[in-house]
Design an enzyme around this catalytic site. Structure first.
Site, PDB file in Angstrom:
ATOM      1  N   SER A 153      55.636  32.823  45.487  1.00  0.00           N
ATOM      2  CA  SER A 153      55.272  31.411  45.592  1.00  0.00           C
ATOM      3  C   SER A 153      53.757  31.280  45.723  1.00  0.00           C
ATOM      4  O   SER A 153      53.019  31.729  44.847  1.00  0.00           O
ATOM      5  CB  SER A 153      56.012  30.785  46.778  1.00  0.00           C
ATOM      6  N   ASP A 178      58.708  33.901  41.344  1.00  0.00           N
ATOM      7  CA  ASP A 178      59.214  32.530  41.359  1.00  0.00           C
ATOM      8  C   ASP A 178      58.137  31.475  41.546  1.00  0.00           C
ATOM      9  O   ASP A 178      58.272  30.565  42.374  1.00  0.00           O
ATOM     10  CB  ASP A 178      60.297  32.370  42.432  1.00  0.00           C
ATOM     11  N   HIS A 365      64.833  30.129  46.256  1.00  0.00           N
ATOM     12  CA  HIS A 365      63.410  30.336  46.011  1.00  0.00           C
ATOM     13  C   HIS A 365      62.893  31.582  46.719  1.00  0.00           C
ATOM     14  O   HIS A 365      62.068  32.313  46.174  1.00  0.00           O
ATOM     15  CB  HIS A 365      62.639  29.100  46.468  1.00  0.00           C
TER      16      HIS A 365
END
Length: 454
Positions: A153, A178, A365
């Protein structure tokens, strides 16, 4: 070809696990469990997963907390996402070091975890990327091994900025987990609403861990137990939750050495699970790296970092990310929880072979927390493909020959992954055949050669 395919499908299918639990054939590793009739949300110490922690003091007064595991092989430098801490990588670090020779270092970034800087409010991409280079230089000086940057992230974006601006010497690989520019920029408009929807305070560390699991922030209870204390701080002391965990373990060990029985209390912050008591009615005894929940005081906790106040830095993390990622020179991988996250620039770059892409469906996530074993397999395979390391005995190798194909695969109990192709692309038929090979039957065989003619 049809006969071989039917034989494989009939005789070599791996055992099925509970539906919806990826990697369940690895013994439900890290999925959490019941303790005394309720799910165990007791915080866990980092010491179960890491060899040591160090506070790296830099010039100017900045002190960065790092966690390390292993001493040989390439360095996997792990960067967490916004609001997380280095401990989000705990289960992944344990898994990957069991598969291949490598050393792992995860750092609490500025404003997060147990890191303290002279300006914790400066979360610009430039400052965070410089921090990474400074920490690596301070730890390894002139003896730095080949380094693979791995970021999730926000950490993935900072990894790209770090590689693009050459803040780390000897960079051999870049792995982004991601996060892609297009999807990230589109999500910024709704980020404040998401953050305001989170609870602002927790009655205890158990309460925070329980929220993390039940809200879906992580789907892995074991990961939440070690990761969540690094994301919150004690409202009385201002210290990160990790300090309370370690203090409680020390106190518990002292009580055991003095042959004192810990007092038993009914905790109002722990919610019993449906179904009453467990089958055997017994509670797992605490180990040297676990906390006796009755020794933990009920204190108020809040988030370690107020992410709402970092909004002005968000565009700088993600703008131009795809271009910078494609322009970096090391071997690259993009690991996603879904292919819908791929934007146009990355789609073109992937078709041109500029980076390797892997999709891990059925996880959220926080991929490295939800399925740490599968992420470790993908990353270990990446390292082997780039010839950066060697597999350990637990990580087996298969070679698949066909009439027009030559593919080298690596895999463990969690599944097999394509790592190279001499010719052509993978057809659905080959996916079906290879996914049907029962890897447990290949254990100890070293190299298996399967000839498929059509």
């Amino acid at each position: 070809m049809a006969d071989i395919r039917r034989t494989l499908l009939k005789n070599a299918l791996p055992p099925m696990g509970p539906p919806g639990i990826p990697g369940s054939n690895r013994g439900n590793r890290g999925r959490g469990g019941l303790m005394g009739g309720r799910r165990d949300y007791t915080p866990a110490s980092w010491k179960k997963y890491w060899d040591r922690s160090e506070d790296i003091a830099l010039q100017g007064g900045d002190v960065f907390r790092v966690y390390r595991r292993g001493t040989v092989g390439p360095l996997l430098l792990l960067l967490h996402g916004g609001g997380y801490s280095a401990l989000t990588w705990s289960l992944f670090a344990e898994n990957v070091t069991e598969m291949v020779e490598c050393q792992v270092m995860a750092m609490d970034q500025r404003g997060h975890g147990d890191t303290h800087t002279t300006d914790d409010s400066d979360l610009s991409a430039e400052a965070l990327a410089r921090d990474v280079g400074r920490v690596v230089e301070a730890v390894y000086e002139y003896d730095q091994p080949p380094c693979v940057l791995i970021g999730h992230s926000m950490g993935g974006a900072i990894a790209v900025h770090t590689a693009y601006h050459d803040h780390v010497a000897g960079l051999a690989g870049l792995v982004v987990i991601d996060v892609v520019e297009g999807t990230a920029m589109d999500a910024l408009s709704s980020m404040q609403s998401f953050l305001r929807g989170r609870p602002q305070k927790f009655n205890s560390l158990q309460n925070a861990i329980e929220w993390s699991v039940r809200s879906g922030q992580t789907r892995n209870a074991e990961a939440a137990r070690v990761s969540m204390p690094g994301q919150v701080k004690n409202t009385e002391t201002g210290c990160c939750g990790t300090a309370d965990v370690e203090s409680s373990i020390d106190n518990n060990s002292h009580s055991q050495n003095q042959n004192q029985e810990p007092s038993v209390t009914v905790r109002a912050d722990v919610i019993p699970e449906e179904g009453g008591e467990s089958d055997n009615g017994q509670v797992t005894e605490p180990t040297s790296t676990s906390v006796n929940e009755n020794q933990l005081p009920i204190k108020k906790y809040t988030w370690r970092i107020n992410l709402e106040e970092t909004e002005k830095f968000w565009p700088g993390w993600f703008q131009g990310l795809s271009t910078k990622f494609l322009a970096t020179s090391p071997a690259k991988m993009l690991l996603l929880a879904g292919i819908d996250r791929l934007d146009t620039d990355l789609t073109v770059g992937q078709m041109q072979g500029k980076f390797q892409m892997q999709v891990l469906p059925q996880c959220g996530h926080a991929v490295q927390e939800d399925t740490p074993d599968r992420v470790a397999e993908v990353l270990a395979t990446f390292l082997l493909r780039q010839r950066l390391t060697r597999p350990k005995s637990e990580f087996h190798r298969w070679i698949l020959f066909t009439k027009d194909w030559l593919k080298v695969l690596y895999g463990t109990q969690g599944g097999l992954h394509f790592v190279g192709s001499l010719y052509g692309t993978v057809t659905q038929l080959y996916h079906e055949v290879i996914s049907s090979i029962r890897d447990s039957e290949c254990r100890g065989a070293g190299v298996d050669i399967i000839s498929l003619n059509y």
